[in-house]
Enzyme design. Structure first.
Site, PDB file in Angstrom:
ATOM      1  N   SER A   1      34.323  35.225  39.092  1.00  0.00           N
ATOM      2  CA  SER A   1      33.725  36.035  40.160  1.00  0.00           C
ATOM      3  C   SER A   1      32.882  37.156  39.579  1.00  0.00           C
ATOM      4  O   SER A   1      33.033  37.530  38.414  1.00  0.00           O
ATOM      5  CB  SER A   1      34.793  36.673  41.071  1.00  0.00           C
ATOM      6  OG  SER A   1      35.634  35.704  41.620  1.00  0.00           O
TER       7      SER A   1
ATOM      8  N   ASP B   1      46.466  36.040  30.603  1.00  0.00           N
ATOM      9  CA  ASP B   1      47.324  34.930  30.225  1.00  0.00           C
ATOM     10  C   ASP B   1      48.687  35.123  30.880  1.00  0.00           C
ATOM     11  O   ASP B   1      49.456  35.994  30.485  1.00  0.00           O
ATOM     12  CB  ASP B   1      47.466  34.891  28.698  1.00  0.00           C
ATOM     13  CG  ASP B   1      48.172  33.635  28.216  1.00  0.00           C
ATOM     14  OD1 ASP B   1      48.605  32.835  29.067  1.00  0.00           O
ATOM     15  OD2 ASP B   1      48.287  33.459  26.991  1.00  0.00           O
TER      16      ASP B   1
END
Length: 798
Positions: free
Chosen positions: A250, A322
């Site tokens: 985005s 992560d």
């Protein structure tokens, strides 16, 4: 002859009756945008004004009534989308699409989203306003299911409508959380590469943070305390078959008053999500005496994920942190029901599931879990390794308060109330972008981050036995990256690496600096931004990285070996400004060359299957510019040519020749015919549109589109051998909120508000979207009433 005439008359009559009946039937399937309807449990009348593009403006006397009406109208436009999304986490796609979705169902069931949801709901305070409003929304959905027309997809698939519950809303959020993740595509693949080829090959990837690229800068007024295989193939195949879009990346930036012409904040946001029909977001404007929000809603979720009002606005990008780790477990050789830990052997937990399959017998399967999570080896038949590998996912670990967070930010009236809700977002990791009428701009990385022991890389499969590769602690939210009213007078995110805080860089699957560098360059250079200039910027299709990369590679070409036509195109590439317009040839030649450079560099070592997996990772995107600058390296040599060691120069020369020959084969010898519009196209695919005879009815497009991978107008596509760049993800909306004139803020959706193919709002924004146009997001009631196309009134009783 008379008898034949009578037969023909009868047949004609029957055909006419069938046609009239079909017209009446299909008309009955359209959403109702006007008239009066009964909606049980309402306390007072609710008026819904629909504007030109089918956006509902809901006026109610209280929030419960407003959310009840929202549920009904959301369902009448998007029930099929809601149905598919709630089925993902519960492993019920095979029930709709047959045995081809079995692996997908097994995979998502093993993630434990559904079980985690059940636990979450059992712990909810059912008297909280969040739950009450959620149930009001669900009441509206279920009223439509009971009383409204059945969408055509249910007839075509033979599905029966079923009521929705709070569990369905939470499961939809669970799917959203997983679709943001990248570790499942990357960690096992990197481990396979290291095991098959050696660490020297892996060291040539940009796995860790690159200090030379553009990072998102933190800004905190108070100093923080310092703190120290096969699986990839199966997961990729499972996800590729999903009939719903996945989240990709985005852009967002929020400009402070010091850099705008009006002296007011401007927020821009375009979340990048896989294109599909219907598109992801459903717009709705709710207004009550004590609550107002113009929001973008995810199917089946009551509270807006993106929204604004007259006081504040917020948007999202993917953090790309992560939050998934893989662990190699060790089974007890004397007892296969146990696995090794630092404390001795523990029992595997065995989970039994059953999947209903369309036109076939139900399938039962069992998987096992360790303390880390599900063991993936028994999830798909492609996994043949003996060593068990378990997946640890943050989403299913802590208490689930994501719905509370969405409720909290939607109810917030100022920056501090808004920030207070953010620690409840544990996964997916989100860059939350904020601006308000008081002049504040802010960015927070919202996620449950955790600290690993020093020197442990979570980009590879970890050792699950020793206990030395486990998370040490969760970080407090105050340690997360953020910036509130920084002195450079804007905040932004393009899914790139955030700066360090608390003494460490957080590992993630961040995207390369391409979009970030362009955004920062444009924002820094201008101090009089307005809505019009921001709308131009959100459509910017210029790469500031690719021309530099081209210059690096062109100098490796031996011009004496090139034809006159080739030299002309090479000269055009040298002078290319990186802009992806439809009539340009340079982008086509560049990307064809880039694909062959990647193919000729990696496919010999990786093989076709692993090469295709690698091409679908963010790591590949980061490697393109990084790898092109490497003069020497293990990957350049083609291991299939035993008597020769290839160099970077030779790979580039071969790749240019391969690209040129493939373009001649595809489009002819005249390069002026190799324009970007020939190869870069967008089609919004509906799951039913995969049936060729139904494609034109359900799918929207295709359209040639400007833009490309990793430019601000991020019309992304996968590389493959076809050389056709079919766009599969990009802006799921483009929104610009201008607090100098908030009622004239602008937006656009990729296709339309409705997922019902019989609605006039099914694709009425599609051409506006591809042409870079916008429409107004109306909030003024007088203007809405004056310009509304229809009025739908909900009553509790006659």
């Amino acid at each position: 002859m008379k008898k034949l005439k009578k037969v023909l008359i009868v047949l004609t009559g029957l055909l006419f009756i069938i046609c009239i009946g079909s017209i009446i039937f299909f008309n009955s399937l359209k959403p109702d945008y006007e008239g009066k309807k009964m909606l049980p449990k309402l306390e007072s009348e609710v008026n819904v004004f629909y504007d030109t593009y089918g956006v509902p403006h809901i006026y109610a006397q209280n929030k419960s009534d407003a959310f009840r009406a929202l549920g009904y109208i959301h369902a009448q436009d998007r029930l099929w989308q809601m149905e598919l999304l709630r089925r993902v986490a519960t492993g019920r796609l095979s029930e709709v699409f047959g045995k081809d979705l079995l692996e997908t169902d097994k995979f998502f069931l093993s993630l434990g989203i559904d079980d985690y949801t059940s636990k979450t709901i059992s712990e909810l305070n059912m008297d909280s306003e969040m739950v009450k409003l959620s149930n009001a929304y669900l009441d509206g959905i279920n009223e439509f299911i009971e009383k409204g027309p059945t969408p055509i997809e249910f007839y075509l698939t033979g599905l029966k409508k079923e009521p929705f519950s709070l569990k369905d809303s939470y499961n939809a959020i669970g799917y959203m959380a997983f679709s943001f993740a990248m570790a499942h595509k990357t960690d096992p693949l990197l481990t396979n590469i290291k095991n098959q080829l050696g660490e020297e090959y892996v060291r040539e990837f940009p796995i860790h943070s690159d200090t030379s690229t553009v990072w998102i800068k933190n800004y905190k007024n108070v100093e923080a305390d310092s703190i120290g295989t096969d699986i990839t193939a199966s997961v990729t195949k499972a996800l590729d078959k999903l009939p719903v879009p996945q989240f990709e990346g985005s852009n967002s930036w929020v400009i402070a008053p010091e850099k705008t012409k009006s002296g007011k904040v401007i927020l821009a946001n375009d979340p990048h999500i896989g294109f599909a029909q219907p598109s992801v977001w459903y717009e709705a404007h709710i207004s009550t005496p004590n609550y107002e929000k113009y929001g973008y809603h995810f199917a089946g979720v009551p509270f807006p994920v993106l929204a604004h009002d007259r006081n504040l606005a917020y948007g999202l990008t993917m953090f790309e942190n992560d939050d998934i780790d893989f662990y190699l477990e060790e089974t007890n050789p004397a007892d296969s029901t146990k696995y090794a830990t630092e404390h001795g052997f523990e029992d595997y937990v065995y989970v039994n599931k059953e999947i209903k399959v369309k036109d076939a017998e139900a399938v039962s399967f069992t998987y096992k879990k360790t303390r880390h999570g599900p063991v993936l080896n028994n999830i798909a038949k492609q996994i043949t390794t003996k060593e068990p590998i378990a997946m640890s996912w943050v989403y299913t670990k802590p208490k689930n308060e994501v719905m509370d967070a969405l409720y909290g930010i939607s109810q917030a009236k100022n920056l501090r109330q808004f920030e207070h809700a953010l620690p409840k977002i544990h996964a997916p990791g989100l860059n939350v972008m904020y601006g308000d009428a008081a002049g504040n701009v802010a960015w927070w990385a919202a996620a449950k981050l955790y600290q690993m022991p020093d020197s442990i890389s979570t980009k590879f499969v970890l050792n699950g036995k020793t206990g030395r590769e486990e998370p040490l602690r969760y970080l407090d939210f105050s340690e997360n990256p953020s910036a509130i009213n920084p002195p450079w007078n804007y905040v932004y995110s393009a899914n790139n690496q955030p700066d360090s805080i608390s003494g460490m860089l957080y590992p993630g699957y961040y995207l390369p600096e391409n979009r970030a560098r362009r955004i920062v360059g444009l924002l820094d250079a201008k101090n009089d931004w307005d809505r019009e200039s921001v709308s131009e910027m959100i459509l910017d299709a210029t790469s500031s990285i690719n021309p530099v990369l081209i210059t690096e590679l062109i100098r490796l070409l031996d011009v004496s070996q090139l034809s006159e036509e080739q030299l002309i195109q090479i000269d055009a590439l040298k002078n290319w400004d990186g802009n992806y317009t439809l009539d340009n040839v340079s982008p086509t030649l560049y990307h064809r060359c880039e694909y062959f450079v990647l193919k000729n560099t990696f496919e010999d070592e990786l093989g076709k299957e692993q090469f295709n997996q690698f091409m679908g990772t963010h790591l590949l995107k980061r490697h393109i510019a990084w790898g092109a600058k490497m003069n020497v390296g293990k990957w350049w040599d083609n291991i299939l040519t035993k008597d020769k060691i290839e160099t970077r120069n030779e790979i580039v020369l071969k790749s240019f020749a391969d690209a040129w020959n493939s373009l001649v084969s595809d489009f002819g010898k005249n390069p002026s015919e190799w324009t970007w519009e020939k190869v870069h196209t967008l089609e919004h695919g509906h799951p039913i549109g995969q049936v060729e005879m139904l494609r034109k009815f359900f799918n929207v497009g295709p359209y040639p589109v400007p833009g490309s991978r990793e430019v601000i107008n991020n019309m992304a596509f996968p590389y493959d051998s076809t050389g056709l760049y079919k766009v599969n993800s990009g802006p799921s909306t483009r929104r610009i909120i201008d607090f100098s004139d908030v009622e004239n803020s602008i937006s656009i959706l990729p296709t339309g508000q409705s997922g019902n193919p019989f609605s006039k709002h099914y694709e009425d924004q599609a051409e506006l979207f591809v042409n870079g146009k916008f429409r107004k997001m109306m909030m003024n009631k007088e203007e809405i009433m004056e310009n509304s196309e229809s009025l739908l009134i909900f009553k509790a009783h006659d």
